[in-house]
Design a protein around this motif. Structure first.
Motif, PDB file in Angstrom:
ATOM      1  N   VAL A  28       5.944  43.103 -33.338  1.00 38.99           N
ATOM      2  CA  VAL A  28       6.567  41.631 -32.973  1.00 38.99           C
ATOM      3  C   VAL A  28       6.781  40.380 -33.411  1.00 38.99           C
ATOM      4  O   VAL A  28       5.397  40.322 -33.167  1.00 38.99           O
ATOM      5  CB  VAL A  28       7.655  41.839 -31.463  1.00 38.99           C
ATOM      6  CG1 VAL A  28       8.324  40.534 -31.413  1.00 38.99           C
ATOM      7  CG2 VAL A  28       8.053  43.187 -31.143  1.00 38.99           C
ATOM      8  N   GLY A  48       5.912  38.439 -37.639  1.00 39.75           N
ATOM      9  CA  GLY A  48       5.996  38.618 -38.947  1.00 39.75           C
ATOM     10  C   GLY A  48       4.802  37.430 -39.043  1.00 39.75           C
ATOM     11  O   GLY A  48       5.091  37.065 -40.746  1.00 39.75           O
ATOM     12  N   GLY A  49       3.772  36.988 -38.389  1.00 36.98           N
ATOM     13  CA  GLY A  49       3.186  36.134 -39.342  1.00 36.98           C
ATOM     14  C   GLY A  49       1.879  36.963 -39.508  1.00 36.98           C
ATOM     15  O   GLY A  49       2.043  38.432 -40.392  1.00 36.98           O
ATOM     16  N   PRO A  50       0.778  35.950 -39.757  1.00 33.83           N
ATOM     17  CA  PRO A  50      -0.441  36.713 -40.419  1.00 33.83           C
ATOM     18  C   PRO A  50      -0.901  38.167 -39.795  1.00 33.83           C
ATOM     19  O   PRO A  50      -1.171  39.278 -40.383  1.00 33.83           O
ATOM     20  CB  PRO A  50      -1.760  36.399 -40.181  1.00 33.83           C
ATOM     21  CG  PRO A  50      -0.891  34.707 -41.384  1.00 33.83           C
ATOM     22  CD  PRO A  50       0.473  34.915 -40.307  1.00 33.83           C
ATOM     23  N   ARG A  91      11.916  36.474 -36.400  1.00 35.42           N
ATOM     24  CA  ARG A  91      12.875  35.567 -35.831  1.00 35.42           C
ATOM     25  C   ARG A  91      12.830  34.965 -37.179  1.00 35.42           C
ATOM     26  O   ARG A  91      14.461  34.486 -36.912  1.00 35.42           O
ATOM     27  CB  ARG A  91      12.181  34.425 -34.799  1.00 35.42           C
ATOM     28  CG  ARG A  91      11.274  33.764 -34.859  1.00 35.42           C
ATOM     29  CD  ARG A  91      11.051  32.636 -34.177  1.00 35.42           C
ATOM     30  NE  ARG A  91       9.898  31.956 -34.057  1.00 35.42           N
ATOM     31  CZ  ARG A  91       9.575  30.744 -33.813  1.00 35.42           C
ATOM     32  NH1 ARG A  91      10.052  30.615 -32.925  1.00 35.42           N
ATOM     33  NH2 ARG A  91       8.014  30.206 -33.960  1.00 35.42           N
ATOM     34  N   GLY A 124       5.063  35.974 -42.661  1.00 35.36           N
ATOM     35  CA  GLY A 124       4.309  34.860 -42.762  1.00 35.36           C
ATOM     36  C   GLY A 124       3.714  34.234 -42.156  1.00 35.36           C
ATOM     37  O   GLY A 124       2.148  33.785 -42.033  1.00 35.36           O
ATOM     38  N   LEU A 182      -6.377  28.656 -46.035  1.00 36.99           N
ATOM     39  CA  LEU A 182      -6.331  30.014 -45.192  1.00 36.99           C
ATOM     40  C   LEU A 182      -8.485  29.427 -44.485  1.00 36.99           C
ATOM     41  O   LEU A 182      -8.737  30.411 -45.724  1.00 36.99           O
ATOM     42  CB  LEU A 182      -5.904  31.451 -46.315  1.00 36.99           C
ATOM     43  CG  LEU A 182      -4.784  31.119 -46.675  1.00 36.99           C
ATOM     44  CD1 LEU A 182      -4.947  32.839 -47.238  1.00 36.99           C
ATOM     45  CD2 LEU A 182      -3.956  31.377 -45.921  1.00 36.99           C
ATOM     46  N   ASP A 197       5.336  36.771 -26.422  1.00 38.39           N
ATOM     47  CA  ASP A 197       6.293  36.010 -25.639  1.00 38.39           C
ATOM     48  C   ASP A 197       6.555  37.922 -24.899  1.00 38.39           C
ATOM     49  O   ASP A 197       7.162  38.162 -23.892  1.00 38.39           O
ATOM     50  CB  ASP A 197       8.020  36.430 -26.856  1.00 38.39           C
ATOM     51  CG  ASP A 197       7.757  34.201 -27.255  1.00 38.39           C
ATOM     52  OD1 ASP A 197       6.790  33.915 -26.985  1.00 38.39           O
ATOM     53  OD2 ASP A 197       8.606  34.752 -28.019  1.00 38.39           O
TER      54      ASP A 197
HETATM   55  C1  LIG Z   1      -1.287  23.392 -36.109  1.00 37.61           C
HETATM   56  C2  LIG Z   1      -2.103  24.135 -36.690  1.00 37.61           C
HETATM   57  C3  LIG Z   1      -2.386  24.093 -37.923  1.00 37.61           C
HETATM   58  C4  LIG Z   1      -3.987  25.121 -38.490  1.00 37.61           C
HETATM   59  N1  LIG Z   1      -4.329  25.342 -39.885  1.00 37.61           N
HETATM   60  C5  LIG Z   1      -4.675  26.270 -40.083  1.00 37.61           C
HETATM   61  C6  LIG Z   1      -5.725  26.189 -41.591  1.00 37.61           C
HETATM   62  O1  LIG Z   1      -5.378  25.509 -41.705  1.00 37.61           O
HETATM   63  N2  LIG Z   1      -6.254  27.289 -41.735  1.00 37.61           N
HETATM   64  C7  LIG Z   1      -6.095  28.324 -41.225  1.00 37.61           C
HETATM   65  O2  LIG Z   1      -6.576  29.408 -41.837  1.00 37.61           O
HETATM   66  N3  LIG Z   1      -5.598  28.620 -39.447  1.00 37.61           N
HETATM   67  C8  LIG Z   1      -4.852  27.541 -39.451  1.00 37.61           C
HETATM   68  N4  LIG Z   1      -4.256  27.472 -38.120  1.00 37.61           N
HETATM   69  C9  LIG Z   1      -3.863  28.793 -37.679  1.00 37.61           C
HETATM   70  C10 LIG Z   1      -3.094  30.147 -38.234  1.00 37.61           C
HETATM   71  O3  LIG Z   1      -2.146  29.072 -38.642  1.00 37.61           O
HETATM   72  C11 LIG Z   1      -3.151  30.971 -36.903  1.00 37.61           C
HETATM   73  O4  LIG Z   1      -4.596  31.641 -37.054  1.00 37.61           O
HETATM   74  C12 LIG Z   1      -2.620  32.538 -37.962  1.00 37.61           C
HETATM   75  O5  LIG Z   1      -0.942  31.861 -37.987  1.00 37.61           O
HETATM   76  C13 LIG Z   1      -1.940  33.405 -36.283  1.00 37.61           C
HETATM   77  O6  LIG Z   1      -1.528  34.568 -36.796  1.00 37.61           O
HETATM   78  P1  LIG Z   1      -0.141  35.029 -35.825  1.00 37.61           P
HETATM   79  O7  LIG Z   1      -0.118  35.805 -37.206  1.00 37.61           O
HETATM   80  O8  LIG Z   1      -1.187  34.935 -34.845  1.00 37.61           O
HETATM   81  O9  LIG Z   1       0.534  33.910 -35.135  1.00 37.61           O
HETATM   82  P2  LIG Z   1       2.181  33.445 -36.092  1.00 37.61           P
HETATM   83  O10 LIG Z   1       1.433  32.955 -37.450  1.00 37.61           O
HETATM   84  O11 LIG Z   1       2.062  32.111 -35.155  1.00 37.61           O
HETATM   85  O12 LIG Z   1       3.299  34.018 -36.940  1.00 37.61           O
HETATM   86  C14 LIG Z   1       3.857  34.525 -35.456  1.00 37.61           C
HETATM   87  C15 LIG Z   1       5.413  35.029 -35.915  1.00 37.61           C
HETATM   88  O13 LIG Z   1       6.159  35.657 -35.267  1.00 37.61           O
HETATM   89  C16 LIG Z   1       7.338  35.134 -34.477  1.00 37.61           C
HETATM   90  N5  LIG Z   1       7.989  35.332 -34.149  1.00 37.61           N
HETATM   91  C17 LIG Z   1       7.528  34.668 -32.641  1.00 37.61           C
HETATM   92  N6  LIG Z   1       7.945  34.743 -31.370  1.00 37.61           N
HETATM   93  C18 LIG Z   1       8.903  35.826 -32.093  1.00 37.61           C
HETATM   94  C19 LIG Z   1      10.116  36.618 -31.475  1.00 37.61           C
HETATM   95  N7  LIG Z   1       9.918  36.194 -29.492  1.00 37.61           N
HETATM   96  N8  LIG Z   1      10.433  37.576 -31.678  1.00 37.61           N
HETATM   97  C20 LIG Z   1      10.072  37.142 -33.405  1.00 37.61           C
HETATM   98  N9  LIG Z   1       9.504  36.922 -33.873  1.00 37.61           N
HETATM   99  C21 LIG Z   1       9.048  35.930 -33.659  1.00 37.61           C
HETATM  100  C22 LIG Z   1       7.121  33.848 -35.730  1.00 37.61           C
HETATM  101  O14 LIG Z   1       8.471  33.111 -36.487  1.00 37.61           O
HETATM  102  C23 LIG Z   1       6.124  33.794 -36.045  1.00 37.61           C
HETATM  103  O15 LIG Z   1       6.161  34.418 -38.007  1.00 37.61           O
HETATM  104  C24 LIG Z   1      -3.758  26.400 -37.905  1.00 37.61           C
HETATM  105  C25 LIG Z   1      -2.773  27.191 -36.529  1.00 37.61           C
HETATM  106  C26 LIG Z   1      -1.257  25.745 -36.054  1.00 37.61           C
HETATM  107  C27 LIG Z   1      -1.050  25.486 -34.870  1.00 37.61           C
END
Ligand SMILES: Cc1cc2nc3c(=O)[nH]c(=O)nc-3n(C[C@H](O)[C@H](O)[C@H](O)COP(=O)(O)OP(=O)(O)OC[C@H]3O[C@@H](n4cnc5c(N)ncnc54)[C@H](O)[C@@H]3O)c2cc1C
Length: 167
Positions: A9, A11-13, A34, A39, A50, A153
């Motif tokens: 659940v 689809g981020g990194p 969502r 990404g 990155l 969540d």
């Molecule tokens: C303001 C900010 C600046 C940043 N700057 C940098 C940077 O310059 N360089 C860097 O490397 N990292 C940076 N980061 C950190 C980086 O963005 C995160 O480490 C990385 O995105 C985490 O990946 P993730 O897949 O865990 O979460 P996320 O990227 O947050 O992905 C979560 C995914 O889940 C989806 N989602 C959420 N809830 C639900 C649900 N209930 N049902 C379905 N889908 C859902 C969202 O739409 C999203 O696509 C930054 C973060 C923030 C907040």
């Protein structure tokens, strides 16, 4: 709507890499996101630098390998990222989205976009989620559910203990 080994659940990194890794390990895999594309913060959040692929002290040794490194290398081949030796590597969100699509499709992963993982299905542990979109609410059942929402969540919805980080 589906009954799989692994449901991811978000689809981020993290979610894209978890889903690809699960499918390559032989699990039938499904991914719910969502937004209308993959990404997470890299694409929807326009976090284009990155950080952390390479260590941040010179020499900038590579410290991320595996599926995320493959995502970066494929994006670089398409002219949409710099697979360099600096601490921060730049990327183009449109290319990062396209490469994520290609990787998910290549592994035969089920994908549901524009859909919330709204509530976990809890039956002696988390056994999938109810996903909601304009078609309504449908169950996706899974032996293993991976919460990659970035917000916990599904974990929180299942009533599990959680801690808010300070980073
Ligand atoms: C303001 C900010 C600046 C940043 N700057 C940098 C940077 O310059 N360089 C860097 O490397 N990292 C940076 N980061 C950190 C980086 O963005 C995160 O480490 C990385 O995105 C985490 O990946 P993730 O897949 O865990 O979460 P996320 O990227 O947050 O992905 C979560 C995914 O889940 C989806 N989602 C959420 N809830 C639900 C649900 N209930 N049902 C379905 N889908 C859902 C969202 O739409 C999203 O696509 C930054 C973060 C923030 C907040």
């Amino acid at each position: 709507m589906a009954d799989v080994d692994v449901l991811v659940v978000g689809g981020g990194p993290a979610g894209v890499c978890a889903a690809v890794a699960a499918a390559r390990a032989g699990a039938s895999t499904f991914l719910v996101e969502r937004h209308g594309f993959l990404g997470g913060m890299w694409t929807a959040g326009m976090v284009l630098t990155l950080a952390g692929y390479n260590s941040w002290l010179r020499p900038y040794d590579r410290c991320v390998e595996g599926v995320p490194a493959e995502w970066l290398a494929r994006a670089a081949k398409q002219g949409g990222a710099v697979d360099g030796d600096g601490w921060v590597l730049n990327s183009d969100p449109e290319v990062m989205k396209r490469v994520a699509d290609e990787m998910i499709e290549a592994e035969g992963i089920g994908l549901l976009l524009h859909s919330w993982g709204a509530r976990p299905i809890v039956e002696d542990g988390v056994r999938g989620v109810y996903a909601e979109n304009v078609d309504g609410r449908r169950a996706i059942r899974a032996s293993v559910t991976v919460d990659c929402t970035g917000n916990g969540d599904i974990v929180a919805g299942a009533g599990s203990d959680w801690v808010k980080g300070t980073g």
